[in-house]
Design a protein around this motif. Structure first.
Motif, short mmCIF file in Angstrom:
data_model
loop_
_atom_site.label_atom_id
_atom_site.label_comp_id
_atom_site.label_asym_id
_atom_site.label_seq_id
_atom_site.Cartn_x
_atom_site.Cartn_y
_atom_site.Cartn_z
N CYS A 1 0.84 -1.20 0.00
CA CYS A 1 0.00 0.00 0.00
C CYS A 1 0.87 1.25 0.00
CB CYS A 1 -0.89 -0.02 1.24
SG CYS A 1 -1.98 1.40 1.26
N LYS B 1 -0.70 4.28 0.40
CA LYS B 1 -1.62 5.34 0.84
C LYS B 1 -1.18 5.98 2.17
CE LYS B 1 -5.32 4.72 -2.11
NZ LYS B 1 -4.63 4.15 -3.26
N PHE B 2 -0.48 5.24 2.99
CA PHE B 2 0.04 5.78 4.25
C PHE B 2 -1.01 6.50 5.10
CE2 PHE B 2 3.83 4.98 1.76
CZ PHE B 2 4.69 4.43 2.71
N CYS B 3 -2.11 5.82 5.37
CA CYS B 3 -3.03 6.33 6.39
C CYS B 3 -2.22 6.41 7.69
CB CYS B 3 -4.22 5.37 6.56
SG CYS B 3 -5.15 5.18 5.04
N VAL C 1 0.41 -1.20 7.52
CA VAL C 1 0.52 -2.00 6.30
C VAL C 1 1.60 -1.50 5.33
CG1 VAL C 1 -0.73 -2.69 4.20
CG2 VAL C 1 -1.78 -3.02 6.43
N PRO C 2 1.69 -0.17 5.08
CA PRO C 2 2.73 0.26 4.14
C PRO C 2 4.14 -0.11 4.60
CG PRO C 2 1.12 2.00 4.47
CD PRO C 2 0.84 0.94 5.50
N GLN D 1 -4.61 -5.19 -0.48
CA GLN D 1 -4.82 -4.14 0.53
C GLN D 1 -5.57 -2.98 -0.10
OE1 GLN D 1 -1.75 -5.73 1.49
NE2 GLN D 1 -2.72 -6.23 3.43
N ASN D 2 -5.29 -2.77 -1.38
CA ASN D 2 -6.01 -1.76 -2.19
C ASN D 2 -6.36 -2.43 -3.49
OD1 ASN D 2 -6.26 0.95 -1.14
ND2 ASN D 2 -4.08 0.72 -0.80
N HIS E 1 -10.32 0.99 -1.83
CA HIS E 1 -10.18 2.35 -1.28
C HIS E 1 -11.15 3.26 -2.04
CE1 HIS E 1 -8.49 6.22 -0.16
NE2 HIS E 1 -7.84 5.60 0.81
N GLN F 1 -13.73 4.57 7.63
CA GLN F 1 -12.98 4.78 8.88
C GLN F 1 -13.63 5.78 9.83
OE1 GLN F 1 -10.97 2.46 9.02
NE2 GLN F 1 -10.07 2.13 7.01
FE1 SF4 Z 1 -3.26 1.38 3.09
FE2 SF4 Z 1 -5.65 0.58 3.97
FE3 SF4 Z 1 -3.62 0.84 5.67
FE4 SF4 Z 1 -4.75 3.01 4.58
S1 SF4 Z 1 -5.76 1.51 5.97
S2 SF4 Z 1 -2.53 2.62 4.78
S3 SF4 Z 1 -5.26 2.29 2.57
S4 SF4 Z 1 -3.73 -0.59 4.00
#
Ligand code: SF4
Ligand code: SAM
Length: 441
Positions: free
Chosen positions: A160, A162-164, A169-170, A204-205, A243, A270
């Motif tokens: 991923c 996206k780095f929420c 995960v990233p 993940q996406n 996403h 979220q």
């Molecule tokens: Fe990536 Fe999902 Fe984690 Fe956001 S919540 S960083 S989109 S894996």
């Protein structure tokens, strides 16, 4: 690092925790070990090798791994060979090797294709760690798929970008990669030949998947779904997790056109507050999320919606939490997952100010779950009277009873003549919070 040599394991057990991608990885690890001549230990039997395929997404993930390791000790004080795989291995592999001498192998989610040789190394007395991230090498090195349940997972995308700000995960799964089209078509064919009638595309996406089809055209997930749908023996296609920003027009249109693409969408939001969403680095607002749902409902009016929620993100006020409840009311989810925020070391949110007290998070989670449960029951009750196809997955507890899923991913039980892997037509006659009763038509 070294320890004493043990004999090569002959039996194994893979225990997967966390997301569906871990379930997929666990199946692939089991196939790898079986291809080396090892056999899966039966239920309740002692295994020579235990693979703990871990999840790092929420609180106490690491402590759970240590307690699982402790529990594997046998009455006589001995232990099976223990391999720790998955995201905790990736994030905390070195520490695990130091703290838990009984762990002989640590392997990250992008390197588990090396598991058999690492197990062999460990059997010769050398503890082995591998946490590199060459994701594509892994898939090429896995054995071909042979057998499948009627419902199968197929990882099409990993990592991923996206780095929420709350999410590991990233860091544990690495950068976003899409597996090549041809490899996926081949794996899907093998799954179908092995018995799969439904394939869930995982990532993940997952809706960020891109590739080139067999004519060299650039395609997205909808193009992949179209190509898979051409296989007459594959009856259903699902995908998860998406996403909101990657819900393309093409994918939405595919929900209108492709009968095999099931009317179900897991689209995490979220939170309902734009300030919180911004602090989470979600790159969508509550309104832009609702607009995506409007588009998908226009394309597929009966779509069942699902989501993920985090309550108690740092700084979330009561009023901001109320915005989440309002969004839930506006959507009417068919099902959803909700979590208390948990600080993950190394993520930006972990060092944000104003962490929400545990008691407040508990109370918010209870209120949110009450609303989500209410909507899930209402969705199920709204299905009563419909006639739909059910893919039979297994026998139920009662004589003559079968269990399967509706197109909207509801569990359905019915009594009658059927077999595993069959599509049967069922009238939904009674709804509970978690399942429906059906009658064969
Ligand atoms: Fe990536 Fe999902 Fe984690 Fe956001 S919540 S960083 S989109 S894996
Ligand atoms: N990529 C997917 C997404 O964007 O939703 C799945 C990510 S994660 C495996 C699944 C869910 O775990 C997230 O959607 C989020 O709700 C939850 N989650 C992730 N990190 C969390 C954290 N630090 N605390 C609480 N929940 C978390």
């Amino acid at each position: 690092m070294s320890s004493t040599a043990t004999s090569s394991p002959k039996t194994f057990r893979v225990k997967s925790f966390g997301c569906q991608m871990n379930v997929y990885d666990g199946e692939r690890m089991a196939e790898l070990l079986a291809a080396e001549g090892m056999s899966a230990a039966g239920d309740g039997d002692d295994a020579d090798l235990v693979v703990l395929n871990t999840c790092h997404i929420r609180e106490k993930a690491t402590e759970k791994v240590y307690s699982d390791i402790g529990r594997l000790r046998r009455e006589d004080g001995s232990a099976p060979m223990i391999a720790v795989a998955g995201c905790v291995a990736q994030a905390e592999g070195e520490e695990i090797m130091t703290r838990a001498p009984s762990v002989k192998v640590v392997v990250g989610p992008q390197s588990y294709h090396r598991l058999p040789e690492m197990v062999a190394e460990a059997a010769s007395g050398k503890r082995a760690t591998e946490t590199d991230m060459p994701a594509e090498a892994k898939f090429a090195a896995l054995p071909k798929r042979r057998k499948s349940a009627p419902t199968a997972f197929l990882t099409v995308q990993e990592g991923c970008d996206k780095f929420c700000t709350y999410c590991v995960v990233p860091y544990t799964r690495g950068a976003e990669i899409s597996r090549p089209f041809a490899d996926l078509i081949e794996e899907a064919k093998l799954l179908v030949a092995g018995g799969a009638r439904e394939i869930t595309l995982l990532g993940q996406n997952v809706n960020a998947w891109t590739g080139e089809d067999d004519k060299g055209r650039s395609i997205g997930l909808d193009g992949l779904a179209r190509a898979l749908a051409a296989d007459p023996d594959l009856k259903r296609i699902r995908y998860t997790t998406s996403h909101p920003n990657d819900m393309t027009d093409g994918l939405i249109a595919a929900h209108a056109e492709l009968e095999k693409l099931m009317p179900f969408l897991h689209l995490p939001v979220q939170a309902g507050s734009d300030r919180v969403l911004k602090a989470m680095n979600r790159s969508h607002t509550a309104d832009s999320y609702l607009k995506v749902l409007d588009r998908i409902r226009a394309a597929r009016p009966d779509i069942a919606l699902s989501g993920d929620f985090i309550v108690g993100f740092p700084g979330e006020t009561d009023a901001e939490f109320e915005e989440t409840l309002r969004l839930v009311d506006a959507v009417g989810y068919a099902q959803a997952f909700s979590f208390k925020y948990s600080a993950r070391p190394g993520t930006p949110a972990a060092t944000m100010p104003d962490h929400v007290p545990a008691a407040v998070m508990d109370e918010r989670l209870q209120r949110l779950q009450a609303a989500l449960n209410r909507d899930q029951l209402a969705f199920n009750q709204g299905s009563v009277g419909k006639t739909c196809e059910v893919l039979v997955e297994r026998k139920g507890k009662h004589p003559g009873q079968w269990l399967g899923k509706s197109p909207w991913l509801q569990s359905v039980h019915f009594v009658g003549e059927a077999e595993i892997g069959q599509m049967v037509t069922v009238k939904l006659v009674e709804a509970g919070p978690n399942s429906l009763a059906g009658q064969l038509v």
